[in-house]
Scaffold this active site. Structure first.
Site, PDB file in Angstrom:
ATOM      1  N   CYS A  70     -18.445  12.758  66.445  1.00  0.00           N
ATOM      2  CA  CYS A  70     -18.176  14.087  66.422  1.00  0.00           C
ATOM      3  C   CYS A  70     -18.617  14.694  68.084  1.00  0.00           C
ATOM      4  O   CYS A  70     -19.642  14.349  68.431  1.00  0.00           O
ATOM      5  CB  CYS A  70     -19.046  15.181  65.459  1.00  0.00           C
ATOM      6  SG  CYS A  70     -19.008  16.838  65.903  1.00  0.00           S
ATOM      7  N   CYS A 180     -12.095  16.477  70.239  1.00  0.00           N
ATOM      8  CA  CYS A 180     -12.620  16.764  69.036  1.00  0.00           C
ATOM      9  C   CYS A 180     -12.046  15.869  67.954  1.00  0.00           C
ATOM     10  O   CYS A 180     -10.887  15.651  67.969  1.00  0.00           O
ATOM     11  CB  CYS A 180     -12.125  18.316  68.409  1.00  0.00           C
ATOM     12  SG  CYS A 180     -12.679  18.651  67.024  1.00  0.00           S
TER      13      CYS A 180
END
Ligand code: DGL
Length: 255
Positions: A70, A180
């Protein structure tokens, strides 16, 4: 011992999928903080607390490495995590440097969460490598929500992307950096919106290559695992055939 992958939700599966390909003799834990997704629109303090809680849980599982799959969590907490734990911890950051280096005269678009783009780690990275001022950042928080809700309608996503990029001259761009881990699900839609030949970079392969190297260097590579994945949603163990398997199947068909 397993290798743990952590994300706010289903984004980290785009990284896990690469690990399943490249490390067939390992076992994995996948932890999604589903009670608190999305991270990218929360405050830094809130997100940091959540990440440290999840890492505490995972460390109790006796893991041999942690992949923070992440970008948002990496920018907020990677240093703190490395201070607290002795197992190797790998993070993800938008691949701005390779994008700038190979891009020639065209502009680079970095798509990420609002929190990643506003964080110091990203700002510093851009000021270090973007000499010619060719990098633009766009926050796409809704794309995280779409992925979480299993919205993969090509037309709807293309419409959303066109709307988000309406102020930009898309012909100027040569590279998109997916900053992302939720965004690789939508590569096809990005391709449809941008000019032919657009280069799309995400960090999955680089991260897993690096993971392999670290496991070998530290003598942690297994050879005994069977590519088993145990899934946790905010600390709750999931059934073997959970919603995550559905996402992995989808990824296998699109990436
Ligand atoms: N998958 C995450 C990332 O790579 C964060 C998405 C979110 O929770 O906002 O940034």
């Amino acid at each position: 011992m397993s290798i743990a992958f952590f994300d706010s939700g289903v984004g980290g599966l785009t990284v896990l999928q690469e690990a399943l390909k490249q490390l067939p003799e390992e076992n994995f834990i996948y932890y999604a903080d589903t009670d608190h997704v999305p991270y990218g629109t929360k405050t830094k303090e809130e997100v940091k607390k959540l990440i440290l809680e999840a890492a505490g849980f995972l460390s109790q599982k006796g893991i041999k490495a942690l992949v923070v799959a992440c970008n948002t969590a990496t920018s907020i907490a990677i240093n703190e995590l490395r201070r607290q734990y002795s197992f190797p911890i790998l993070g993800m950051e938008p691949a701005v440097k390779p994008a700038v280096e190979k891009n020639g005269s065209k502009r680079v678009l970095v798509a990420a969460t609002p929190l990643t783009l506003q964080e110091e780690k990203y700002q510093n990275l851009v000021s270090r490598v973007d000499y010619a001022h060719i990098v633009d950042g766009v926050a796409l928080p809704e794309l995280v929500e779409y992925a979480e809700d299993f919205v993969f309608d090509q037309q709807l996503i293309v419409h959303y992307l066109r709307y988000k990029f309406s102020a930009l001259d898309l012909q100027q761009y040569g590279t998109i950096v997916l900053g992302c881990t939720h965004f690789p699900y939508y590569k096809k839609s990005f391709r449809e919106v941008f000019p032919d030949g657009i280069d799309i970079i995400d960090g999955s392969m680089g991260t897993i290559n690096y993971l392999k190297k670290i496991l070998n260097e530290k003598g942690l590579a297994s050879g005994k695992g069977r590519r088993e994945v145990t899934f946790f949603s905010s600390g709750k163990k999931e059934e073997r055939d959970s919603r995550y398997t559905k996402y992995l199947r989808l990824l296998n068909s699109i990436i």
